[in-house]
Write a protein that holds these residues in place. Structure first.
Motif, PDB file in Angstrom:
ATOM      1  N   LYS A  16       0.838  -1.210   0.000  1.00  0.00           N
ATOM      2  CA  LYS A  16       0.000   0.000   0.000  1.00  0.00           C
ATOM      3  C   LYS A  16       0.868   1.254   0.000  1.00  0.00           C
ATOM      4  O   LYS A  16       0.589   2.221  -0.700  1.00  0.00           O
ATOM      5  N   ALA A  17       1.919   1.224   0.832  1.00  0.00           N
ATOM      6  CA  ALA A  17       2.814   2.376   0.942  1.00  0.00           C
ATOM      7  C   ALA A  17       3.522   2.638  -0.388  1.00  0.00           C
ATOM      8  O   ALA A  17       3.660   3.792  -0.817  1.00  0.00           O
ATOM      9  N   LYS A  18       3.939   1.575  -1.050  1.00  0.00           N
ATOM     10  CA  LYS A  18       4.626   1.715  -2.343  1.00  0.00           C
ATOM     11  C   LYS A  18       3.670   2.318  -3.381  1.00  0.00           C
ATOM     12  O   LYS A  18       4.059   3.197  -4.151  1.00  0.00           O
ATOM     13  N   SER A  23       1.817   6.854  -6.625  1.00  0.00           N
ATOM     14  CA  SER A  23       0.707   7.735  -7.018  1.00  0.00           C
ATOM     15  C   SER A  23       0.964   9.200  -6.665  1.00  0.00           C
ATOM     16  O   SER A  23       0.345  10.097  -7.229  1.00  0.00           O
ATOM     17  N   HIS A  24       1.897   9.439  -5.740  1.00  0.00           N
ATOM     18  CA  HIS A  24       2.248  10.816  -5.365  1.00  0.00           C
ATOM     19  C   HIS A  24       3.589  11.250  -5.974  1.00  0.00           C
ATOM     20  O   HIS A  24       4.153  12.269  -5.587  1.00  0.00           O
ATOM     21  N   ALA A 114       1.703  12.200   3.845  1.00  0.00           N
ATOM     22  CA  ALA A 114       1.252  13.316   2.996  1.00  0.00           C
ATOM     23  C   ALA A 114       1.872  14.621   3.461  1.00  0.00           C
ATOM     24  O   ALA A 114       2.292  15.458   2.660  1.00  0.00           O
ATOM     25  N   ASP A 115       1.971  14.784   4.779  1.00  0.00           N
ATOM     26  CA  ASP A 115       2.558  15.997   5.352  1.00  0.00           C
ATOM     27  C   ASP A 115       4.028  16.117   4.991  1.00  0.00           C
ATOM     28  O   ASP A 115       4.506  17.186   4.621  1.00  0.00           O
TER      29      ASP A 115
END
Length: 118
Positions: A16-18, A23-24, A114-115
């Motif tokens: 999920k993290a990958k 995606s970001h 995200a931060d």
């Protein structure tokens, strides 16, 4: 900014993290935490950079942690002994780990990522 992404590929949280990193559009170098264990020196540096308690670097839900009875043993170990223990087997280390120039993220917490990375 390119970060170091320590992962255990079969781990669903790491997957999920990958996907989140991809995606970001976060540039990263992937490192298999079991095949290339972090060294005690790396762990010490990352721990200091993270500002987190050292216990946060342990994969407390992992089988190895439980089988070694580390919940009871950790409080009596020095920091150096804990670094050495973590460096013995990558499966003891909480993952995924993000190591950047100015910070370290332990575990996948999307708001925190995200931060720092978003």
């Amino acid at each position: 900014m390119k970060v170091l992404f320590l992962e255990y590929p079969p781990c669903s949280t790491c997957q999920k993290a990958k996907k989140w990193l991809d995606s970001h559009n976060v540039s990263y170098e992937s490192r298999h935490i079991k095949e290339k264990n972090p060294t005690a020196g790396e762990l010490k540096l990352w721990h200091q950079k993270s500002g987190l308690p050292l216990k946060k670097f342990f994969n407390t839900s992992g089988l190895l942690y439980k089988n070694m009875n580390l919940k009871e043993k950790l409080p009596s170990l020095s920091e150096e002994e804990q670094y050495d223990l973590l460096a013995e087997d990558g499966m003891l280390v909480k993952r995924p780990l993000i190591v950047a120039k100015d910070f370290v993220l332990v575990g996948f917490k999307e708001p925190e990522w995200a931060d720092k990375l978003g």
